[in-house]
Design a protein around this motif. Structure first.
Motif, mmCIF file in Angstrom:
data_model
loop_
_atom_site.group_PDB
_atom_site.id
_atom_site.type_symbol
_atom_site.label_atom_id
_atom_site.label_comp_id
_atom_site.label_asym_id
_atom_site.label_seq_id
_atom_site.Cartn_x
_atom_site.Cartn_y
_atom_site.Cartn_z
ATOM 1 N N LEU A 228 0.853 -1.191 0.000
ATOM 2 C CA LEU A 228 0.000 0.000 0.000
ATOM 3 C C LEU A 228 0.890 1.242 0.000
ATOM 4 C CD1 LEU A 228 -2.643 -1.209 2.609
ATOM 5 C CD2 LEU A 228 -2.732 -1.374 0.118
ATOM 6 N N SER A 229 1.409 1.583 -1.172
ATOM 7 C CA SER A 229 2.432 2.615 -1.287
ATOM 8 C C SER A 229 1.884 4.009 -1.568
ATOM 9 C CB SER A 229 3.422 2.234 -2.398
ATOM 10 O OG SER A 229 2.726 2.024 -3.628
ATOM 11 N N SER A 230 0.557 4.148 -1.671
ATOM 12 C CA SER A 230 -0.037 5.446 -1.959
ATOM 13 C C SER A 230 -1.504 5.425 -1.543
ATOM 14 C CB SER A 230 0.059 5.770 -3.454
ATOM 15 O OG SER A 230 -0.778 4.889 -4.200
ATOM 16 N N PRO A 231 -2.114 6.606 -1.387
ATOM 17 C CA PRO A 231 -3.553 6.629 -1.098
ATOM 18 C C PRO A 231 -4.373 5.925 -2.170
ATOM 19 C CG PRO A 231 -2.582 8.778 -0.646
ATOM 20 C CD PRO A 231 -1.528 7.958 -1.325
ATOM 21 N N GLU A 232 -3.951 6.056 -3.423
ATOM 22 C CA GLU A 232 -4.676 5.412 -4.510
ATOM 23 C C GLU A 232 -4.610 3.889 -4.401
ATOM 24 O OE1 GLU A 232 -3.844 9.471 -5.221
ATOM 25 O OE2 GLU A 232 -2.393 7.846 -4.883
ATOM 26 N N ALA A 233 -3.437 3.374 -4.009
ATOM 27 C CA ALA A 233 -3.296 1.925 -3.832
ATOM 28 C C ALA A 233 -4.179 1.436 -2.688
ATOM 29 C CB ALA A 233 -1.830 1.565 -3.569
ATOM 30 N N LEU A 234 -4.251 2.223 -1.616
ATOM 31 C CA LEU A 234 -5.115 1.855 -0.497
ATOM 32 C C LEU A 234 -6.580 1.888 -0.916
ATOM 33 C CD1 LEU A 234 -5.591 1.133 2.442
ATOM 34 C CD2 LEU A 234 -5.444 3.565 3.014
ATOM 35 N N SER A 235 -6.969 2.919 -1.675
ATOM 36 C CA SER A 235 -8.351 3.022 -2.140
ATOM 37 C C SER A 235 -8.740 1.823 -2.997
ATOM 38 C CB SER A 235 -8.541 4.320 -2.934
ATOM 39 O OG SER A 235 -9.854 4.431 -3.420
ATOM 40 N N ASP A 236 -7.852 1.415 -3.899
ATOM 41 C CA ASP A 236 -8.118 0.255 -4.760
ATOM 42 C C ASP A 236 -8.252 -1.020 -3.933
ATOM 43 O OD1 ASP A 236 -8.037 1.897 -6.969
ATOM 44 O OD2 ASP A 236 -5.977 1.370 -7.521
ATOM 45 N N ALA A 237 -7.377 -1.165 -2.935
ATOM 46 C CA ALA A 237 -7.426 -2.359 -2.090
ATOM 47 C C ALA A 237 -8.716 -2.396 -1.272
ATOM 48 C CB ALA A 237 -6.208 -2.394 -1.165
ATOM 49 N N LEU A 238 -9.129 -1.248 -0.741
ATOM 50 C CA LEU A 238 -10.369 -1.192 0.031
ATOM 51 C C LEU A 238 -11.574 -1.521 -0.841
ATOM 52 C CD1 LEU A 238 -9.701 1.985 2.215
ATOM 53 C CD2 LEU A 238 -9.855 -0.379 3.024
ATOM 54 N N ARG A 239 -11.516 -1.077 -2.091
ATOM 55 C CA ARG A 239 -12.623 -1.400 -3.006
ATOM 56 C C ARG A 239 -12.734 -2.907 -3.207
ATOM 57 N NH1 ARG A 239 -15.477 1.645 -6.838
ATOM 58 N NH2 ARG A 239 -16.579 0.338 -8.339
ATOM 59 N N SER A 240 -11.599 -3.586 -3.263
ATOM 60 C CA SER A 240 -11.626 -5.048 -3.408
ATOM 61 C C SER A 240 -12.247 -5.714 -2.190
ATOM 62 C CB SER A 240 -10.204 -5.580 -3.630
ATOM 63 O OG SER A 240 -9.427 -5.487 -2.449
ATOM 64 N N ALA A 241 -12.241 -4.991 -1.045
ATOM 65 C CA ALA A 241 -12.881 -5.491 0.171
ATOM 66 C C ALA A 241 -14.295 -4.931 0.319
ATOM 67 C CB ALA A 241 -12.047 -5.122 1.390
ATOM 68 N N LEU A 242 -14.849 -4.412 -0.801
ATOM 69 C CA LEU A 242 -16.215 -3.879 -0.863
ATOM 70 C C LEU A 242 -16.400 -2.632 -0.008
ATOM 71 C CD1 LEU A 242 -18.318 -7.186 -0.800
ATOM 72 C CD2 LEU A 242 -17.317 -5.975 -2.754
ATOM 73 N N TYR A 243 -15.324 -1.847 0.137
ATOM 74 C CA TYR A 243 -15.426 -0.567 0.832
ATOM 75 C C TYR A 243 -15.016 0.522 -0.150
ATOM 76 C CZ TYR A 243 -15.238 2.967 4.486
ATOM 77 O OH TYR A 243 -15.473 4.086 5.250
ATOM 78 N N LEU A 244 -15.954 1.398 -0.462
ATOM 79 C CA LEU A 244 -15.709 2.456 -1.432
ATOM 80 C C LEU A 244 -15.228 3.704 -0.692
ATOM 81 C CD1 LEU A 244 -15.884 2.937 -4.478
ATOM 82 C CD2 LEU A 244 -18.196 3.805 -4.137
ATOM 83 N N ALA A 245 -13.924 3.926 -0.707
ATOM 84 C CA ALA A 245 -13.327 5.035 0.033
ATOM 85 C C ALA A 245 -13.148 6.246 -0.871
ATOM 86 C CB ALA A 245 -11.971 4.615 0.608
ATOM 87 N N ASP A 246 -13.480 7.429 -0.353
ATOM 88 C CA ASP A 246 -13.187 8.636 -1.119
ATOM 89 C C ASP A 246 -11.728 9.031 -0.878
ATOM 90 O OD1 ASP A 246 -13.075 9.840 1.378
ATOM 91 O OD2 ASP A 246 -14.983 10.889 1.161
ATOM 92 N N ASP A 247 -11.288 10.106 -1.529
ATOM 93 C CA ASP A 247 -9.888 10.493 -1.427
ATOM 94 C C ASP A 247 -9.503 10.861 0.007
ATOM 95 O OD1 ASP A 247 -7.284 11.337 -2.763
ATOM 96 O OD2 ASP A 247 -7.877 13.229 -1.796
ATOM 97 N N GLY A 248 -10.438 11.452 0.740
ATOM 98 C CA GLY A 248 -10.137 11.885 2.095
ATOM 99 C C GLY A 248 -9.795 10.730 3.018
ATOM 100 N N ILE A 249 -10.636 9.708 3.044
ATOM 101 C CA ILE A 249 -10.373 8.591 3.946
ATOM 102 C C ILE A 249 -9.201 7.740 3.457
ATOM 103 C CG2 ILE A 249 -12.021 6.980 2.915
ATOM 104 C CD1 ILE A 249 -12.655 6.041 5.765
#
Length: 294
Positions: free
Chosen positions: A10-31
């Motif tokens: 998880l090297s960036s906010p974007e990588a974290l956002s993509d990973a969370l989406r795979s866990a069915l959590y839709l994160a906005d840029d802030g979180i």
């Protein structure tokens, strides 16, 4: 403060956002940014917001993508160290003393007699756990003060054992429903993010992500409905989880042959969870349901 090496790629906010989406959590840029910075800086993540906006779900999703056990400490008024940290198993200690032979030396403060609670478990296994301190605002100011040592350097003091420190910085998520103000010293130790209700497009996307059986039109109708309900003086306004449940419930009833107005009406108990709220909406329920299902 030194940056922590990336966790699980998880090297960036974007990588974290993509990973969370795979866990069915839709994160906005802030979180996504707040979560990434908490991991990168090795600091606790403090999430505030109204009940039902996804604070606890964020912690669950984070534990899932990290492949770690989620340890949940549910806060309540009067919570103390014995519920959060540890306590000694006094019956076992007394039994061991009675069974000891005369002249034997017995250590009644070894691990065998220590009952591990969530904070101690996270401290001992920081590389395989995520600690969720849920609804910290429900606890007392005294418990907040107790947390400061733990959140400062991830250590705890056990009088009989001395100070225990985590080998690595554990991943810690705190949530608050803002029922009271948290102490400034606690806030300073955390990366902070406030989660509002999602905008209609994002909430509809969340519903469809969490339930593939729900059509886009149904998701948008439910989002419109819960948006209107949140503008009412309800005791328990529906959160995102209730929106998902309502969309799924209405879809299930529609598949049995119920018309859309009837399906929405009969499943509204998945969105409204309080009799006073039902009483408030009952005189306008017909017009409300027809407008939603149109």
């Amino acid at each position: 403060m030194a940056l922590q090496p990336p966790i699980a790629g998880l090297s960036s906010p974007e990588a974290l956002s993509d990973a969370l989406r795979s866990a069915l959590y839709l994160a906005d840029d802030g979180i996504a940014t707040a979560g990434f910075l908490a991991l990168a800086l090795g600091k606790p993540l403090l999430l505030e917001g109204a009940p039902g906006v996804g604070k606890t779900e964020a912690a669950k999703a984070l534990a899932g993508i990290l492949g770690r056990q989620l340890i949940r400490l549910q806060c309540f008024e009067g919570i103390d160290a014995s519920a959060a940290l540890y306590e000694w198993n006094y019956p076992r200690q007394m039994l061991a003393i009675r069974q000891a032979r005369e002249g034997d030396t017995i250590d009644i403060y070894r691990d065998d007699f220590l009952i591990e609670r969530p904070m101690l478990a996270a401290l001992r296994r920081p590389d395989s756990t995520v600690l969720l301190i849920d609804e910290i605002d429900r606890s007392d100011h005294e418990f907040e003060a107790f947390l400061l040592e733990f959140l400062s350097d991830f250590s705890i003091s056990i009088p009989e054992r001395g100070t225990l420190r985590a080998a690595d910085r554990p991943v810690v998520v705190l949530t608050s429903n803002r029922t009271r103000d948290l102490h400034e010293a606690l806030r300073r130790r955390c990366v902070y993010h406030y989660i509002p209700y999602p905008d209609p497009a994002r909430e509809a996307a969340i519903i469809m992500l969490r339930s593939s059986a729900v059509a886009e039109g149904t998701a948008r109708a439910v989002v419109h409905a819960v948006g209107l309900l949140r503008q009412e003086p309800l005791t328990k306004p529906p959160g995102v989880a209730e929106a998902v449940d309502w969309a799924e419930a209405a879809t299930a009833l529609h598949r049995t042959g119920a018309s859309w107005p009837d399906a929405f009406r009969r499943s509204i108990g998945t969105a409204l969870k309080d009799e006073e709220d039902f009483a408030l909406m009952r005189p306008r329920m017909d017009a409300f349901i027809k407008a939603v299902a149109a």
